[in-house]
Motif scaffolding. Structure first.
Motif, PDB file in Angstrom:
ATOM      1  N   ALA A   7       0.836  -1.208   0.000  1.00 30.15           N
ATOM      2  CA  ALA A   7       0.000   0.000   0.000  1.00 30.15           C
ATOM      3  C   ALA A   7       0.866   1.251   0.000  1.00 30.15           C
ATOM      4  N   PHE A   8       1.914   1.254   0.805  1.00 25.75           N
ATOM      5  CA  PHE A   8       2.801   2.416   0.893  1.00 25.75           C
ATOM      6  C   PHE A   8       3.494   2.671  -0.445  1.00 25.75           C
ATOM      7  N   LEU A   9       4.070   1.615  -1.028  1.00 25.10           N
ATOM      8  CA  LEU A   9       4.779   1.777  -2.300  1.00 25.10           C
ATOM      9  C   LEU A   9       3.836   2.163  -3.428  1.00 25.10           C
ATOM     10  N   THR A  10       2.645   1.601  -3.434  1.00 30.67           N
ATOM     11  CA  THR A  10       1.656   1.936  -4.463  1.00 30.67           C
ATOM     12  C   THR A  10       1.327   3.419  -4.397  1.00 30.67           C
ATOM     13  N   ASN A  11       1.136   3.910  -3.196  1.00 37.16           N
ATOM     14  CA  ASN A  11       0.823   5.321  -3.004  1.00 37.16           C
ATOM     15  C   ASN A  11       1.995   6.212  -3.409  1.00 37.16           C
ATOM     16  N   GLU A  12       3.188   5.839  -2.996  1.00 33.54           N
ATOM     17  CA  GLU A  12       4.374   6.665  -3.256  1.00 33.54           C
ATOM     18  C   GLU A  12       4.769   6.674  -4.727  1.00 33.54           C
ATOM     19  N   LEU A  13       4.654   5.537  -5.385  1.00 35.51           N
ATOM     20  CA  LEU A  13       5.113   5.427  -6.775  1.00 35.51           C
ATOM     21  C   LEU A  13       4.084   5.906  -7.789  1.00 35.51           C
ATOM     22  N   ASN A  14       2.818   5.906  -7.400  1.00 34.31           N
ATOM     23  CA  ASN A  14       1.761   6.342  -8.301  1.00 34.31           C
ATOM     24  C   ASN A  14       1.864   5.608  -9.647  1.00 34.31           C
ATOM     25  N   LEU A  15       1.845   4.283  -9.563  1.00 33.32           N
ATOM     26  CA  LEU A  15       2.002   3.451 -10.758  1.00 33.32           C
ATOM     27  C   LEU A  15       0.756   3.484 -11.633  1.00 33.32           C
ATOM     28  N   THR A  16       0.967   3.463 -12.941  1.00 33.53           N
ATOM     29  CA  THR A  16      -0.155   3.290 -13.851  1.00 33.53           C
ATOM     30  C   THR A  16      -0.586   1.830 -13.771  1.00 33.53           C
ATOM     31  N   SER A  17      -1.749   1.508 -14.302  1.00 33.17           N
ATOM     32  CA  SER A  17      -2.213   0.115 -14.243  1.00 33.17           C
ATOM     33  C   SER A  17      -1.292  -0.809 -15.045  1.00 33.17           C
ATOM     34  N   GLU A  56       1.978  -0.307 -15.582  1.00 32.89           N
ATOM     35  CA  GLU A  56       3.209  -0.446 -14.801  1.00 32.89           C
ATOM     36  C   GLU A  56       2.998  -1.404 -13.633  1.00 32.89           C
ATOM     37  N   ALA A  57       1.894  -1.231 -12.924  1.00 33.70           N
ATOM     38  CA  ALA A  57       1.616  -2.066 -11.750  1.00 33.70           C
ATOM     39  C   ALA A  57       1.497  -3.541 -12.129  1.00 33.70           C
ATOM     40  N   GLU A  58       0.841  -3.805 -13.246  1.00 30.07           N
ATOM     41  CA  GLU A  58       0.648  -5.179 -13.700  1.00 30.07           C
ATOM     42  C   GLU A  58       1.981  -5.878 -13.960  1.00 30.07           C
ATOM     43  N   LYS A  59       2.951  -5.143 -14.478  1.00 34.68           N
ATOM     44  CA  LYS A  59       4.264  -5.719 -14.770  1.00 34.68           C
ATOM     45  C   LYS A  59       5.200  -5.655 -13.563  1.00 34.68           C
ATOM     46  N   PHE A  60       5.070  -4.596 -12.777  1.00 37.95           N
ATOM     47  CA  PHE A  60       5.997  -4.344 -11.674  1.00 37.95           C
ATOM     48  C   PHE A  60       5.830  -5.317 -10.506  1.00 37.95           C
ATOM     49  N   TRP A  61       4.586  -5.508 -10.028  1.00 39.19           N
ATOM     50  CA  TRP A  61       4.379  -6.251  -8.785  1.00 39.19           C
ATOM     51  C   TRP A  61       4.866  -7.699  -8.826  1.00 39.19           C
ATOM     52  N   LEU A  70      11.261   4.457  -5.918  1.00 40.49           N
ATOM     53  CA  LEU A  70      11.116   3.157  -5.270  1.00 40.49           C
ATOM     54  C   LEU A  70      12.182   2.987  -4.197  1.00 40.49           C
ATOM     55  N   ARG A  71      13.424   3.267  -4.534  1.00 38.42           N
ATOM     56  CA  ARG A  71      14.523   3.136  -3.551  1.00 38.42           C
ATOM     57  C   ARG A  71      14.257   4.015  -2.334  1.00 38.42           C
ATOM     58  N   LYS A  72      13.871   5.260  -2.578  1.00 40.25           N
ATOM     59  CA  LYS A  72      13.587   6.186  -1.481  1.00 40.25           C
ATOM     60  C   LYS A  72      12.388   5.713  -0.672  1.00 40.25           C
ATOM     61  N   SER A  73      11.366   5.234  -1.345  1.00 42.98           N
ATOM     62  CA  SER A  73      10.151   4.782  -0.674  1.00 42.98           C
ATOM     63  C   SER A  73      10.408   3.552   0.191  1.00 42.98           C
ATOM     64  N   GLU A  74      11.276   2.664  -0.269  1.00 43.79           N
ATOM     65  CA  GLU A  74      11.615   1.492   0.541  1.00 43.79           C
ATOM     66  C   GLU A  74      12.304   1.918   1.842  1.00 43.79           C
ATOM     67  N   VAL A  75      13.217   2.858   1.730  1.00 42.36           N
ATOM     68  CA  VAL A  75      13.904   3.375   2.924  1.00 42.36           C
ATOM     69  C   VAL A  75      12.904   4.078   3.838  1.00 42.36           C
ATOM     70  N   ASP A  76      12.042   4.889   3.252  1.00 42.42           N
ATOM     71  CA  ASP A  76      11.024   5.599   4.041  1.00 42.42           C
ATOM     72  C   ASP A  76      10.101   4.618   4.755  1.00 42.42           C
ATOM     73  N   PHE A  77       9.707   3.555   4.072  1.00 41.58           N
ATOM     74  CA  PHE A  77       8.831   2.556   4.685  1.00 41.58           C
ATOM     75  C   PHE A  77       9.531   1.878   5.859  1.00 41.58           C
ATOM     76  N   ASP A  78      10.796   1.506   5.661  1.00 45.37           N
ATOM     77  CA  ASP A  78      11.542   0.862   6.745  1.00 45.37           C
ATOM     78  C   ASP A  78      11.642   1.788   7.962  1.00 45.37           C
ATOM     79  N   ARG A  79      11.885   3.058   7.714  1.00 45.19           N
ATOM     80  CA  ARG A  79      11.947   4.027   8.816  1.00 45.19           C
ATOM     81  C   ARG A  79      10.602   4.153   9.516  1.00 45.19           C
ATOM     82  N   LYS A  80       9.545   4.215   8.736  1.00 46.64           N
ATOM     83  CA  LYS A  80       8.193   4.329   9.283  1.00 46.64           C
ATOM     84  C   LYS A  80       7.860   3.105  10.136  1.00 46.64           C
TER      85      LYS A  80
END
Length: 150
Positions: A38-48, A50-55, A130-140
Motif C-alpha cells: 500500500a505504501f509503495l503503491t501510493n508513493e510510486l503512483n504506478l499506472t495500471s 506499470e503495476a501489472e508488470k511491476f508487482w 522506489l529506492r527512497k520509498s523502501e527506505v522511508d517505509f523501513d523508517r516508518k
C-alpha cells in the motif's frame, strides 16, 4: 501416570504451541507486506500497466531478499552473539567473514538483477522513488515499532 504415557501429550502441546507461534509470525509478515504494498503503491503512483508488470517482479525480488537476509543473517547474528567469537581461531574467523561477505555480495547481485529487470517496466525517476520509498517505509515501520514499545 508414567512418563511414557505423558510424552505424547507433551509432544502435542509443544507442537500446537510452535504451530501457533509460526502462524502469528506468518500473519505479522503478511500484514507488514500488505502495508508495504500500500505504501509503495501510493508513493510510486504506478499506472495500471506499470503495476501489472511491476508487482510480480518486485514480489519475487522481495521474497528472495527476505529469504537471504533472514535465513543467512540470522545464523550469522547467532554466531556473533553467542560468545563463540572469543574462542574462534583466525582460520574459523576468516571463513566466517568470507561467508558474510558472500551473503553481502549475493544481496548486491540480487538488487542489481532486480534493477535491470525493472528498467524495462518503470522510468528511471520511479526506480529512484522506489529506492527512497523502501527506505522511508523501513523508517516508518521502525518508528511504529519504537512507539509501540514505549
Amino acid at each position: 501416570m508414567t512418563i511414557k504415557k505423558l510424552f505424547p501429550y507433551f509432544f502435542l502441546l509443544i507442537s500446537v504451541t510452535i504451530y501457533g507461534q509460526n502462524e502469528r509470525l506468518r500473519e505479522k509478515k503478511d500484514q507488514i507486506k500488505a502495508m508495504k504494498v500500500a505504501f509503495l503503491t501510493n508513493e510510486l503512483n504506478l499506472t495500471s500497466v506499470e503495476a501489472e508488470k511491476f508487482w510480480p517482479v518486485y514480489n519475487a525480488y522481495d521474497d528472495k531478499q527476505f529469504e537471504v537476509r533472514h535465513q543467512k543473517m540470522r545464523t550469522y547474528a547467532k554466531k556473533l552473539n553467542d560468545g563463540s567469537l572469543d574462542s574462534m581461531s583466525d582460520k574459523e574467523a576468516l571463513s566466517f567473514l568470507n561467508q558474510i561477505e558472500n551473503t553481502d555480495e549475493e544481496q548486491y547481485l540480487l538488487r542489481k538483477k532486480f534493477n535491470t529487470a525493472i528498467r524495462n517496466i518503470l522510468p528511471p525517476t520511479k526506480i529512484l522513488k522506489l529506492r527512497k520509498s523502501e527506505v522511508d517505509f523501513d523508517r516508518k515501520l521502525l518508528q511504529q515499532y519504537r512507539n509501540k514499545n514505549k
